[in-house]
Scaffold this active site. Sequence first.
Site, short mmCIF file in Angstrom:
data_model
loop_
_atom_site.label_atom_id
_atom_site.label_comp_id
_atom_site.label_asym_id
_atom_site.label_seq_id
_atom_site.Cartn_x
_atom_site.Cartn_y
_atom_site.Cartn_z
N TYR A 152 0.87 -1.18 0.00
CA TYR A 152 0.00 0.00 0.00
C TYR A 152 0.90 1.23 0.00
O TYR A 152 1.58 1.52 0.99
CB TYR A 152 -0.92 0.02 1.22
CG TYR A 152 -1.92 -1.12 1.29
CD1 TYR A 152 -2.29 -1.82 0.15
CD2 TYR A 152 -2.50 -1.49 2.49
CE1 TYR A 152 -3.21 -2.86 0.21
CE2 TYR A 152 -3.42 -2.52 2.55
CZ TYR A 152 -3.76 -3.20 1.41
OH TYR A 152 -4.67 -4.23 1.48
N PHE A 200 -13.11 -5.24 1.48
CA PHE A 200 -14.21 -4.47 0.88
C PHE A 200 -15.54 -4.69 1.64
O PHE A 200 -16.59 -4.93 1.02
CB PHE A 200 -14.41 -4.83 -0.60
CG PHE A 200 -13.29 -4.43 -1.53
CD1 PHE A 200 -12.34 -3.51 -1.14
CD2 PHE A 200 -13.20 -4.99 -2.80
CE1 PHE A 200 -11.30 -3.15 -2.01
CE2 PHE A 200 -12.18 -4.64 -3.68
CZ PHE A 200 -11.22 -3.72 -3.27
N PRO A 201 -15.52 -4.62 2.99
CA PRO A 201 -16.77 -4.84 3.74
C PRO A 201 -17.83 -3.80 3.42
O PRO A 201 -19.03 -4.05 3.59
CB PRO A 201 -16.32 -4.74 5.20
CG PRO A 201 -15.06 -3.91 5.16
CD PRO A 201 -14.39 -4.28 3.88
N GLY A 259 -17.86 -2.36 0.35
CA GLY A 259 -17.90 -2.29 -1.11
C GLY A 259 -16.60 -1.80 -1.72
O GLY A 259 -16.47 -1.75 -2.94
N GLY A 260 -15.65 -1.38 -0.89
CA GLY A 260 -14.33 -0.96 -1.39
C GLY A 260 -14.41 0.27 -2.27
O GLY A 260 -14.99 1.29 -1.89
N PHE A 261 -13.88 0.15 -3.51
CA PHE A 261 -13.82 1.31 -4.41
C PHE A 261 -15.21 1.68 -4.96
O PHE A 261 -15.40 2.76 -5.50
CB PHE A 261 -12.85 1.05 -5.56
CG PHE A 261 -11.43 0.84 -5.09
CD1 PHE A 261 -10.70 1.88 -4.53
CD2 PHE A 261 -10.83 -0.41 -5.18
CE1 PHE A 261 -9.41 1.69 -4.08
CE2 PHE A 261 -9.53 -0.62 -4.73
CZ PHE A 261 -8.81 0.44 -4.17
N PRO A 266 -18.61 1.88 -3.21
CA PRO A 266 -19.37 1.74 -1.97
C PRO A 266 -20.76 1.12 -2.20
O PRO A 266 -21.41 1.40 -3.21
CB PRO A 266 -19.48 3.18 -1.45
CG PRO A 266 -18.31 3.88 -2.06
CD PRO A 266 -18.06 3.23 -3.39
N LEU A 267 -21.18 0.28 -1.26
CA LEU A 267 -22.45 -0.43 -1.37
C LEU A 267 -23.60 0.54 -1.58
O LEU A 267 -23.68 1.57 -0.90
CB LEU A 267 -22.71 -1.23 -0.09
CG LEU A 267 -21.81 -2.42 0.17
CD1 LEU A 267 -22.00 -2.93 1.60
CD2 LEU A 267 -22.10 -3.53 -0.85
N1 LIG Z 1 -6.62 -8.93 0.76
C1 LIG Z 1 -6.90 -8.09 -0.19
O1 LIG Z 1 -6.71 -8.36 -1.37
C2 LIG Z 1 -7.47 -6.75 0.15
C3 LIG Z 1 -8.02 -5.95 -0.87
C4 LIG Z 1 -8.57 -4.73 -0.51
C5 LIG Z 1 -8.57 -4.30 0.80
N2 LIG Z 1 -8.02 -5.11 1.78
C6 LIG Z 1 -8.05 -4.70 3.20
O2 LIG Z 1 -9.39 -4.53 3.57
C7 LIG Z 1 -9.58 -3.25 4.19
C8 LIG Z 1 -10.97 -2.75 3.91
O3 LIG Z 1 -11.16 -2.56 2.53
P1 LIG Z 1 -11.25 -1.14 1.83
O4 LIG Z 1 -10.76 -0.08 2.72
O5 LIG Z 1 -10.61 -1.28 0.51
O6 LIG Z 1 -12.78 -1.01 1.52
P2 LIG Z 1 -14.08 -0.76 2.43
O7 LIG Z 1 -13.73 -0.84 3.89
O8 LIG Z 1 -15.15 -1.63 1.91
O9 LIG Z 1 -14.49 0.72 2.04
C9 LIG Z 1 -13.64 1.79 2.16
C10 LIG Z 1 -14.33 2.97 1.49
O10 LIG Z 1 -15.50 3.30 2.25
C11 LIG Z 1 -15.40 4.65 2.71
N3 LIG Z 1 -15.94 4.64 4.08
C12 LIG Z 1 -15.41 4.07 5.18
N4 LIG Z 1 -16.20 4.26 6.24
C13 LIG Z 1 -17.27 4.96 5.80
C14 LIG Z 1 -18.43 5.47 6.43
N5 LIG Z 1 -18.66 5.28 7.75
N6 LIG Z 1 -19.32 6.16 5.66
C15 LIG Z 1 -19.11 6.36 4.36
N7 LIG Z 1 -18.01 5.91 3.71
C16 LIG Z 1 -17.10 5.21 4.42
C17 LIG Z 1 -13.95 5.02 2.64
O11 LIG Z 1 -13.80 6.39 2.36
P3 LIG Z 1 -13.20 7.42 3.45
O12 LIG Z 1 -11.73 7.21 3.47
O13 LIG Z 1 -13.63 8.74 2.92
O14 LIG Z 1 -13.85 7.09 4.76
C18 LIG Z 1 -13.48 4.19 1.46
O15 LIG Z 1 -13.74 4.87 0.24
C19 LIG Z 1 -8.47 -2.40 3.56
O16 LIG Z 1 -8.19 -1.27 4.35
C20 LIG Z 1 -7.34 -3.39 3.48
O17 LIG Z 1 -6.65 -3.45 4.72
C21 LIG Z 1 -7.48 -6.31 1.46
#
Ligand SMILES: NC(=O)c1ccc[n+]([C@@H]2O[C@H](COP(=O)([O-])OP(=O)(O)OC[C@H]3O[C@@H](n4cnc5c(N)ncnc54)[C@H](OP(=O)(O)O)[C@@H]3O)[C@@H](O)[C@H]2O)c1
Length: 290
Positions: free
Chosen positions: A63, A213-214, A216-218, A220-221
């Site tokens: 990252y 992506f809990p 929805g990741g990139f 959002p759900l």
């Molecule tokens: N193993 C793998 O291949 C893999 C792949 C991807 C990710 N991951 C891990 O999984 C973790 C979670 O995934 P992710 O961060 O990609 O996706 P995510 O948790 O599904 O979603 C993150 C997105 O949601 C927004 N968000 C977060 N909290 C929010 C809220 N309360 N209200 C509105 N929007 C909100 C964030 O924007 P803001 O920053 O503006 O809050 C960001 O754009 C990552 O941090 C990483 O450690 C692992």
Amino acid sequence: MVNLIKAGSFKLGNLTVKRLGYGAMQLAGPGVFGPPRDRAEAVAVLREAVESGVDHIDTSDFYGPHVTNQIIREALHPYTDDLVIVTKIGAVRGDDGSWNPAFSKNALTRAVHDNLRNLGLDALDVVNLRAMFDVHGPAEGDLEEPLTALAELQQQGLVKHVGLSNVTAKQVVDGRKITEIVCVQNQYNLAHRGDDALIEQLAAEGTAYVPFFPLGGFSPLQSATLSEVAARLELTPMQVALAWLLKRSPNILLIPGTSSRTHLRENLAVADVDLPDDVMAELDGIGVAA
Ligand SMILES: NC(=O)c1ccc[n+]([C@@H]2O[C@H](COP(=O)([O-])OP(=O)(O)OC[C@H]3O[C@@H](n4cnc5c(N)ncnc54)[C@H](OP(=O)(O)O)[C@@H]3O)[C@@H](O)[C@H]2O)c1
């Protein structure tokens, strides 16, 4: 302040973490590449997460690359004894930000040392081997060689526990013949339910499942049902999505990613939310199990 213990805890090998953790990927720059827009806020998010009781942070040295781990070190080192930092290896970033598989023994060894150096650790708590046979998701392929290389690094004491990411049920079974697999980290959320059977299986075996992506990741759900339920319960749709995961199975550990303290607070507040069974059933209708 919300009490995260309410959401319960689960084990990662001989380590115990609260079920509400934090994913650090959003702390790097746009496209998970380069420095963040607001480094001070990134540091503040991490510090507030730990002050709020978060004891499980998910990261990777790819990252940024390196950026997220360096921010974690700046914000939190020396780490408290109970903090579990989970990282992942198996990719390197190109100069253009591309994500490229890196599974040779040399590449995996370098990745473990990059994580150790940038996090400021002598041993990594948990390292997930991130499979990359298919860009779209888990796909069959042989992980014996890279997993054996990772198990050797574990035997050397550089890695305490091993997990797998972006894998199939068969790869978990095969992986266990090489070393103990303490967690599986795959894409899963309300609308992306391909791992329903795997989650049940891992729960029965006492192994953690950590959805990436809990929210929805990139992308959002977004769902009318989710919005309706959220409005009715006076929660945000993202909070409902996390509360659904918490109730979905006791072996699910949450690592929602955010670069903002406001969102962090909303996400951690979910420890107080216990969705009624009829709401769970209503939300279940959003996703289609593959
Ligand atoms: N193993 C793998 O291949 C893999 C792949 C991807 C990710 N991951 C891990 O999984 C973790 C979670 O995934 P992710 O961060 O990609 O996706 P995510 O948790 O599904 O979603 C993150 C997105 O949601 C927004 N968000 C977060 N909290 C929010 C809220 N309360 N209200 C509105 N929007 C909100 C964030 O924007 P803001 O920053 O503006 O809050 C960001 O754009 C990552 O941090 C990483 O450690 C692992």
